[in-house]
Design an enzyme around this catalytic site. Structure first.
Site, PDB file in Angstrom:
ATOM      1  N   CYS A 121       0.871  -1.177   0.000  1.00 25.20           N
ATOM      2  CA  CYS A 121       0.000   0.000   0.000  1.00 25.20           C
ATOM      3  C   CYS A 121       0.902   1.218   0.000  1.00 25.20           C
ATOM      4  O   CYS A 121       1.961   1.211   0.624  1.00 25.20           O
ATOM      5  CB  CYS A 121      -0.882   0.017   1.242  1.00 25.20           C
ATOM      6  SG  CYS A 121      -2.047   1.383   1.241  1.00 25.20           S
ATOM      7  N   CYS A 123       0.270   4.316   1.239  1.00 28.24           N
ATOM      8  CA  CYS A 123      -0.015   5.429   2.171  1.00 28.24           C
ATOM      9  C   CYS A 123       1.153   5.817   3.072  1.00 28.24           C
ATOM     10  O   CYS A 123       1.298   6.977   3.427  1.00 28.24           O
ATOM     11  CB  CYS A 123      -1.275   5.173   2.974  1.00 28.24           C
ATOM     12  SG  CYS A 123      -1.174   3.792   4.116  1.00 28.24           S
ATOM     13  N   CYS A 131      -3.609   6.219  -0.223  1.00 25.44           N
ATOM     14  CA  CYS A 131      -3.140   4.882  -0.608  1.00 25.44           C
ATOM     15  C   CYS A 131      -2.835   4.759  -2.100  1.00 25.44           C
ATOM     16  O   CYS A 131      -2.555   3.661  -2.592  1.00 25.44           O
ATOM     17  CB  CYS A 131      -4.161   3.836  -0.188  1.00 25.44           C
ATOM     18  SG  CYS A 131      -4.474   3.855   1.591  1.00 25.44           S
ATOM     19  N   LYS A 196     -11.867  -4.459   3.396  1.00 31.46           N
ATOM     20  CA  LYS A 196     -11.223  -3.548   4.328  1.00 31.46           C
ATOM     21  C   LYS A 196     -12.095  -2.312   4.477  1.00 31.46           C
ATOM     22  O   LYS A 196     -12.403  -1.628   3.496  1.00 31.46           O
ATOM     23  CB  LYS A 196      -9.836  -3.160   3.818  1.00 31.46           C
ATOM     24  CG  LYS A 196      -9.142  -2.148   4.708  1.00 31.46           C
ATOM     25  CD  LYS A 196      -7.726  -1.886   4.266  1.00 31.46           C
ATOM     26  CE  LYS A 196      -7.086  -0.815   5.121  1.00 31.46           C
ATOM     27  NZ  LYS A 196      -5.710  -0.530   4.715  1.00 31.46           N
ATOM     28  N   ARG A 206      -1.968   4.652  12.382  1.00 27.91           N
ATOM     29  CA  ARG A 206      -1.541   5.824  11.598  1.00 27.91           C
ATOM     30  C   ARG A 206      -0.472   6.613  12.330  1.00 27.91           C
ATOM     31  O   ARG A 206       0.385   7.218  11.709  1.00 27.91           O
ATOM     32  CB  ARG A 206      -2.753   6.676  11.232  1.00 27.91           C
ATOM     33  CG  ARG A 206      -3.630   5.863  10.284  1.00 27.91           C
ATOM     34  CD  ARG A 206      -4.698   6.639   9.622  1.00 27.91           C
ATOM     35  NE  ARG A 206      -5.568   5.730   8.883  1.00 27.91           N
ATOM     36  CZ  ARG A 206      -6.807   5.983   8.539  1.00 27.91           C
ATOM     37  NH1 ARG A 206      -7.336   7.152   8.849  1.00 27.91           N
ATOM     38  NH2 ARG A 206      -7.504   5.101   7.873  1.00 27.91           N
ATOM     39  N   GLU A 234     -16.743  -7.775  -2.823  1.00 27.50           N
ATOM     40  CA  GLU A 234     -15.296  -7.502  -2.819  1.00 27.50           C
ATOM     41  C   GLU A 234     -14.501  -8.814  -2.799  1.00 27.50           C
ATOM     42  O   GLU A 234     -13.529  -8.973  -3.533  1.00 27.50           O
ATOM     43  CB  GLU A 234     -14.905  -6.666  -1.587  1.00 27.50           C
ATOM     44  CG  GLU A 234     -15.195  -5.179  -1.701  1.00 27.50           C
ATOM     45  CD  GLU A 234     -14.210  -4.462  -2.625  1.00 27.50           C
ATOM     46  OE1 GLU A 234     -13.291  -5.100  -3.171  1.00 27.50           O
ATOM     47  OE2 GLU A 234     -14.376  -3.240  -2.811  1.00 27.50           O
ATOM     48  N   LYS A 249     -11.141  -6.874   7.616  1.00 34.52           N
ATOM     49  CA  LYS A 249     -10.435  -5.974   8.513  1.00 34.52           C
ATOM     50  C   LYS A 249     -11.272  -4.739   8.793  1.00 34.52           C
ATOM     51  O   LYS A 249     -11.786  -4.165   7.844  1.00 34.52           O
ATOM     52  CB  LYS A 249      -9.116  -5.581   7.852  1.00 34.52           C
ATOM     53  CG  LYS A 249      -8.343  -4.514   8.563  1.00 34.52           C
ATOM     54  CD  LYS A 249      -7.148  -4.126   7.776  1.00 34.52           C
ATOM     55  CE  LYS A 249      -6.487  -2.995   8.523  1.00 34.52           C
ATOM     56  NZ  LYS A 249      -5.481  -2.358   7.756  1.00 34.52           N
ATOM     57  N   SER A 275      -5.033  -2.122  15.124  1.00 36.60           N
ATOM     58  CA  SER A 275      -4.374  -1.326  16.167  1.00 36.60           C
ATOM     59  C   SER A 275      -5.328  -0.784  17.234  1.00 36.60           C
ATOM     60  O   SER A 275      -5.026  -0.839  18.421  1.00 36.60           O
ATOM     61  CB  SER A 275      -3.609  -0.173  15.514  1.00 36.60           C
ATOM     62  OG  SER A 275      -4.484   0.636  14.745  1.00 36.60           O
TER      63      SER A 275
HETATM   64  C1  PBG Z   1      -2.392   0.626   5.006  1.00 32.88           C
HETATM   65  C2  PBG Z   1      -2.877  -0.083   6.207  1.00 32.88           C
HETATM   66  C3  PBG Z   1      -3.579   0.401   7.327  1.00 32.88           C
HETATM   67  C4  PBG Z   1      -3.676  -0.661   8.221  1.00 32.88           C
HETATM   68  C5  PBG Z   1      -3.070  -1.759   7.617  1.00 32.88           C
HETATM   69  N1  PBG Z   1      -2.597  -1.378   6.366  1.00 32.88           N
HETATM   70  C6  PBG Z   1      -4.072   1.763   7.645  1.00 32.88           C
HETATM   71  C7  PBG Z   1      -5.124   2.396   6.864  1.00 32.88           C
HETATM   72  O1  PBG Z   1      -5.698   1.840   5.926  1.00 32.88           O
HETATM   73  O2  PBG Z   1      -5.376   3.563   7.165  1.00 32.88           O
HETATM   74  C8  PBG Z   1      -4.303  -0.629   9.584  1.00 32.88           C
HETATM   75  C9  PBG Z   1      -3.752  -1.620  10.554  1.00 32.88           C
HETATM   76  C10 PBG Z   1      -4.123  -1.382  11.961  1.00 32.88           C
HETATM   77  O3  PBG Z   1      -4.880  -0.456  12.314  1.00 32.88           O
HETATM   78  O4  PBG Z   1      -3.643  -2.155  12.787  1.00 32.88           O
HETATM   79  N2  PBG Z   1      -3.351   1.092   4.152  1.00 32.88           N
END
Ligand code: PBG
Length: 326
Positions: A121, A123, A131, A196, A206, A234, A249, A275
């Site tokens: 990704c 980002c 992203c 997601k 983040r 999806e 997720k 997280s």
């Molecule tokens: C990257 C990504 C994210 C997470 C995993 N890959 C953040 C987002 O999409 O903003 C989140 C993982 C987590 O919160 O533990 N795009």
């Protein structure tokens, strides 16, 4: 039909031996994937404020950590990179000497048997924190695809075992599959973050990955948290494009989505205990409001019970210890 008093459901709950005998769901260390953050530099091991117990490591610190992960019998890690240089196109993401590429080589030299999964990704690598490539005010789907393919390929060239696209662009699984196949990496599996959601539970990540969007949010590409039928579309799409494993997720607030995907598709299913879910439990446990070991194992069991085969969790190390000391 037998009923009370002949039927007594409490009979099988009398002792730990009986409860274990009839237990329907077991979590095992083999189900767990441990996410790790890698930063550029040397001698760095910094704790993430909102995720106590989770650190950002420079590549030189990784051997010690991955040896411990391997000793705990955790089969796989998921790598996130935090580069020094960010630009509009996230070019550090596909630089052969990039931070993740360095990390992969270091890990593979230390513990070749540990599966290395990489998050694909842009980002963390873009100056605007989105992203994909930004055109005007939108994240440009089709201009992003070749960059994601390039990034996945560079991870595989560095030695990654599995690539995991998390950007939510349409068509990225296909683009990555084609790029890998063209270079004779037909054997490398794709774990797609298929469903997601645009979730407030990513807050601590983040901070950890320095990937907060500088304008707007991710709702034009990540899913609306209210939708479950769309998650099936999806997943269906990603399997059709060649995903080998699909993921839902976050996990705990989306157990119904996990269940629905599990009931509908025969593809291995992963769930990401994100997280914010980690931070919530950690904070309450630190306050003495919840007891950490039972509450974490209960949460992980719930994710498995809903139908996940694989669980990505920042609690993987603790859970591995708890599950094996019994
Ligand atoms: C990257 C990504 C994210 C997470 C995993 N890959 C953040 C987002 O999409 O903003 C989140 C993982 C987590 O919160 O533990 N795009």
């Amino acid at each position: 039909m037998v009923n009370f008093p002949q039927l007594r459901l409490r009979r099988l709950r009398q002792s730990e031996a009986l409860r274990t005998l009839v237990r329907e769901t077991r979590i095992d260390v083999q189900d767990l994937v441990y996410p790790m953050f890698v930063v550029e530099g040397k001698d760095i091991k910094e704790e993430i404020t909102s995720m106590p117990g989770v650190f950002r490591y420079s590549p030189d610190q990784l051997p010690l950590e991955v040896e411990e992960v391997t000793r705990l019998k955790i089969p796989a890690i998921l790598l996130f990179g935090i580069p020094e240089h960010k630009d509009d196109y996230g070019s550090s993401a596909y630089y052969p000497e990039g931070v993740v590429q360095q990390a992969i080589r270091t890990i593979k030299n230390t513990v070749p048997e540990l599966l290395v999964i990489t998050d694909v990704c842009l980002c963390e690598y873009t100056s605007h924190g989105h992203c994909g490539v930004v055109t005007g005010n939108t994240v440009d789907n089709d201009r992003t695809l070749p960059l994601l393919a390039k990034m996945a390929l560079s991870h595989v060239e560095a030695g990654a075992d599995i690539v995991a696209p998390s950007d939510m662009m349409d068509g990225r699984v296909k683009a990555i599959r084609e790029a890998l196949d063209e270079k004779d990496y037909q054997h490398i599996p794709i774990l797609s973050y298929a469903a997601k959601y645009a979730s407030a539970f990513y807050g601590p990540f983040r901070e950890a990955a320095e990937s907060t969007p500088q304008f707007g949010d991710r709702r034009s590409y990540q899913m609306d948290s209210a939708n479950v039928r769309e998650a099936l579309r999806e997943v269906e799409q990603d399997i059709a494009e060649g995903a080998d494993i699909v993921m839902v997720k976050p996990a705990l607030a989306y157990l119904d989505v996990i269940k629905e995907v599990h009931n509908t598709f025969n593809c291995p299913l992963a769930a990401y205990n994100v997280s914010g879910e980690y931070a919530m439990l950690k904070a309450a446990c630190r306050q003495g409001w919840l007891e950490e070991q039972p509450v974490v194992l209960e949460a992980l069991t719930a994710i498995k019970r809903a139908g996940a085969d694989i669980i990505l969790t920042y609690y993987a190390r603790d859970a591995a210890r708890w599950l094996q000391e019994e």
